[in-house]
Design a protein around this motif. Structure first.
Motif, short mmCIF file in Angstrom:
data_model
loop_
_atom_site.label_atom_id
_atom_site.label_comp_id
_atom_site.label_asym_id
_atom_site.label_seq_id
_atom_site.Cartn_x
_atom_site.Cartn_y
_atom_site.Cartn_z
N SER A 96 -2.76 10.39 -16.83
CA SER A 96 -1.30 10.45 -16.69
C SER A 96 -0.88 10.88 -15.29
O SER A 96 0.28 10.73 -14.91
CB SER A 96 -0.71 11.43 -17.72
OG SER A 96 -1.10 12.76 -17.43
N LEU A 97 -1.84 11.42 -14.51
CA LEU A 97 -1.55 11.86 -13.16
C LEU A 97 -2.23 10.98 -12.12
O LEU A 97 -2.25 11.31 -10.93
CB LEU A 97 -2.02 13.31 -12.96
CG LEU A 97 -1.38 14.35 -13.88
CD1 LEU A 97 -1.96 15.73 -13.60
CD2 LEU A 97 0.13 14.37 -13.71
N ALA A 98 -2.79 9.85 -12.56
CA ALA A 98 -3.49 8.96 -11.63
C ALA A 98 -2.50 8.36 -10.63
O ALA A 98 -1.35 8.06 -10.97
CB ALA A 98 -4.18 7.84 -12.41
N ALA A 99 -2.97 8.19 -9.41
CA ALA A 99 -2.15 7.53 -8.38
C ALA A 99 -2.20 6.03 -8.61
O ALA A 99 -3.26 5.48 -8.91
CB ALA A 99 -2.67 7.88 -7.00
N GLU A 100 -1.08 5.38 -8.48
CA GLU A 100 -1.02 3.93 -8.70
C GLU A 100 -1.40 3.18 -7.43
O GLU A 100 -0.62 2.40 -6.87
CB GLU A 100 0.38 3.55 -9.18
CG GLU A 100 0.76 4.23 -10.50
CD GLU A 100 2.23 4.08 -10.83
OE1 GLU A 100 2.99 3.55 -9.99
OE2 GLU A 100 2.62 4.50 -11.93
N THR A 101 -2.63 3.44 -6.96
CA THR A 101 -3.12 2.85 -5.73
C THR A 101 -4.56 2.39 -5.94
O THR A 101 -5.17 2.67 -6.97
CB THR A 101 -3.10 3.86 -4.56
OG1 THR A 101 -4.06 4.90 -4.83
CG2 THR A 101 -1.72 4.48 -4.38
N ALA A 102 -5.09 1.71 -4.94
CA ALA A 102 -6.48 1.26 -4.99
C ALA A 102 -7.42 2.27 -4.33
O ALA A 102 -8.60 1.99 -4.12
CB ALA A 102 -6.61 -0.10 -4.31
#
Length: 308
Positions: A96-102
């Motif tokens: 739920s705290l993951a960054a929406e990046t690669a």
């Protein structure tokens, strides 16, 4: 503010709450403090002239970053007087705290990484997180931090160098990790020293964070023999019997939530290297377990080993 404008402002903010909470948690190492920082940003957002804001996400990231930098000044003073090892507040739903990046660090909230972040200066930490985790361009990082681009590049590079060697050395397959966790839980629950010896590496390290509010070792326990001696002693005393262990993913690591006979909870997270447990992180400080306790009350934790 008209009601319709207020609803619109709230809706705009909610689109970025997850992003802001993930940033604040990585900055502060505390989900409770992160949520407080985001709530403060929410209040400031409602008092902002939205017509002058080109990018709500960039604006809010700047607000949250500055709130966190201010909090980190007082947090560093508190760390100097903290009783025993400091560990980050455990998070059971790291996704739920993951960054929406690669980014390689987008989903990494491991305790090892969080401890490495703690060793950085506040500006190094902010520059690294904004650029390397949340994929913010250095020009924008410079605006957020009030520094020039060259300085921000240097801050991020220094942080990256410090962090590179602090991440878990091996990625364990889920099935294998679950098997090792179950063996650890069974041995820990029963006080089986031989069972614990079979899953701990020779140079394993045990960190226990009681914050001076719960019984915990005042220094990291280094080496399998010393860890086994400590756990064997606790098993003999049975002063705080564990009545249940429930498997959980804690900061992305295999772990469990333990329940004592008096109803208190604590978390155990393990880092695995070469089929052995390399690190054990135990959080007993009740100030850091509010979210875990709330989730347990809501029935959000799976079943595990118990007396039943």
């Amino acid at each position: 503010m008209p009601a319709e404008s207020g609803y619109r402002a709230a809706d705009q903010f909610e689109r970025h709450r997850r992003y802001l909470t993930g940033l604040a948690y990585r900055m502060l190492g505390s989900l409770t403090e992160a949520e407080d920082a985001v709530q403060e940003a929410y209040l400031r957002w409602h008092g902002t002239d939205k017509a002058r804001v080109e990018s709500p996400r960039a604006f809010l990231a700047k607000v949250v970053t500055r709130i966190c930098l201010d909090q980190m000044k007082s947090a560093r003073v508190k760390r100097e007087t903290y009783v025993g090892p400091w560990l980050p507040e455990p998070v059971l739903e790291a996704e739920s705290l993951a960054a929406e990046t690669a980014s390689d660090y987008a989903t990494d909230l491991s305790v090892g990484l969080m401890l490495a972040l703690e060793r950085l200066s506040p500006l190094e930490r902010a520059a690294f997180l904004l650029h390397d985790v949340f994929d913010v361009e250095f020009e924008e990082v410079a605006r957020l931090l009030g520094r020039n681009v060259a300085t921000c590049r240097q801050l991020s590079a220094r942080a990256r160098a410090h962090i590179r060697d602090s991440r878990p050395r091996f990625q364990v397959q889920p099935d294998k990790g679950n098997k090792i966790l179950q063996a650890f839980m069974t041995a820990y629950r029963t006080g089986n020293v031989d069972g614990l010896a079979s899953v701990l590496s020779e140079d394993a390290v045990l960190y226990t964070d009681g914050g001076g509010k719960r019984r915990a070792a005042l220094n990291p326990i280094v080496g399998r023999a010393r860890i086994l001696a400590l756990l064997a002693g606790l098993a003999r005393k049975r002063a705080e019997p564990v009545v249940e262990l429930r498997p959980a993913i804690i900061n992305g690591l295999h772990g469990c939530v333990a329940t004592l006979a008096n109803g208190e909870l604590f978390t155990i997270a393990i880092e695995i290297a070469s089929d052995k447990i390399d690190m054990v992180y135990v959080v007993r400080n009740p100030d850091k377990l509010k979210h875990v306790f709330d989730q347990a009350l809501a029935g959000g934790l799976g079943s595990g080993l118990s007396d039943a």
